[in-house]
Write a protein that holds these residues in place. Structure first.
Motif, short mmCIF file in Angstrom:
data_model
loop_
_atom_site.label_atom_id
_atom_site.label_comp_id
_atom_site.label_asym_id
_atom_site.label_seq_id
_atom_site.Cartn_x
_atom_site.Cartn_y
_atom_site.Cartn_z
N ALA A 122 31.14 6.51 38.91
CA ALA A 122 30.45 6.89 37.68
C ALA A 122 31.32 7.69 36.71
CB ALA A 122 29.20 7.70 38.01
N GLY A 123 32.48 8.17 37.16
CA GLY A 123 33.31 9.01 36.30
C GLY A 123 32.66 10.37 36.08
N TYR A 124 33.04 11.04 34.99
CA TYR A 124 32.48 12.37 34.70
C TYR A 124 32.51 12.65 33.21
CZ TYR A 124 37.24 14.24 34.17
OH TYR A 124 38.52 14.48 33.76
N ARG A 125 31.92 13.78 32.84
CA ARG A 125 31.88 14.22 31.45
C ARG A 125 32.53 15.59 31.37
NH1 ARG A 125 29.04 17.41 27.83
NH2 ARG A 125 28.54 16.46 25.83
N TYR A 126 33.50 15.71 30.45
CA TYR A 126 34.11 17.02 30.17
C TYR A 126 33.09 17.92 29.50
CZ TYR A 126 38.84 15.09 30.77
OH TYR A 126 39.98 14.52 31.26
N ASN A 127 33.32 19.24 29.56
CA ASN A 127 32.40 20.17 28.93
C ASN A 127 32.41 20.08 27.42
OD1 ASN A 127 34.87 21.37 28.55
ND2 ASN A 127 34.42 23.18 29.77
N GLY A 128 33.40 19.41 26.82
CA GLY A 128 33.45 19.24 25.37
C GLY A 128 32.83 17.96 24.87
N GLY A 129 32.32 17.12 25.77
CA GLY A 129 31.62 15.92 25.36
C GLY A 129 32.33 14.60 25.60
N ASP A 130 33.59 14.62 26.04
CA ASP A 130 34.31 13.38 26.32
C ASP A 130 34.02 12.92 27.74
OD1 ASP A 130 35.57 13.32 23.81
OD2 ASP A 130 37.19 14.62 24.52
N TYR A 131 34.16 11.62 27.96
CA TYR A 131 33.92 11.02 29.27
C TYR A 131 35.21 10.42 29.80
CZ TYR A 131 29.03 11.44 28.00
OH TYR A 131 27.80 11.94 27.64
N ASP A 132 35.33 10.33 31.13
CA ASP A 132 36.56 9.80 31.72
C ASP A 132 36.29 9.25 33.12
OD1 ASP A 132 39.25 9.14 31.72
OD2 ASP A 132 39.95 11.18 32.08
#
Length: 181
Positions: A122-132
């Motif tokens: 599923a990946g993840y989401r950075y605390n600034g709003g980007d996904y990776d």
């Protein structure tokens, strides 16, 4: 439930990867640690007050956002799972689903799903709003805190056989897997 992190205000504490509802249907939501722990005490009080910038030292099992009769696993329970499926050096292969993982240099990143865990990347989401990392890695919160800004999570890689525990920023968006009480 909006939250503010270093001047960035988010619209929520859980998300679909890339804000696409189809990804929620495929992978489930990605949660901050505070949301996973139910820091507001909506469903139970054993994770209340846990979140970024706050050391909380919870005791006992943490229901968090899990359904009644279930809880967020702590690091001891994740390590027990690794041992039960053959050890952390091969746990990744045993826990990953048989499809959906990207290839690495022509080799499939899929697992054997030998124990029905069926982890998806599923990946993840950075605390600034980007996904990776969709298609590459799976990140699952634990209920164990590292310090006021970090908590432990379990990571599965697309190109490695092992599973491991790391500490990550509590404001990142990771998946949750609940364990029956």
């Amino acid at each position: 439930v909006p939250y503010n992190y270093s001047g960035y205000t988010s619209d929520s504490t859980s998300w679909c990867y890339e804000n696409d509802p189809a990804n929620c249907a495929k992978y489930g939501r990605l949660y901050t640690w505070a949301a996973a722990m139910d820091s507001s005490g909506t469903w139970s009080t054993n994770g209340k007050g846990c979140g970024y910038g706050s050391e909380c030292s919870p005791t006992g099992t943490i229901r968090g956002i899990c359904p009644e009769g279930w809880h967020l696993p702590d690091t001891t329970e994740w390590n027990t799972l690794f041992s039960a499926v053959g050890g952390s050096f091969t746990a990744g292969t045993a826990l990953k689903s048989t499809s959906g993982w990207n290839e690495d240099e022509g080799e499939s990143g899929n697992g054997t799903d030998s124990f029905g865990f069926s982890a998806l990347p599923a990946g993840y989401r950075y605390n600034g709003g980007d996904y990776d990392n969709e298609g590459y890695d799976a990140y699952f919160w634990s209920s164990t805190e590292y310090n006021s800004n970090y908590a432990y999570y379990m990571l599965l890689y697309y190109n490695y056989d092992y599973a491991a525990l790391y500490d990550g920023n509590k404001n990142y968006g990771f998946s949750v897997r609940c364990l029956k009480d």
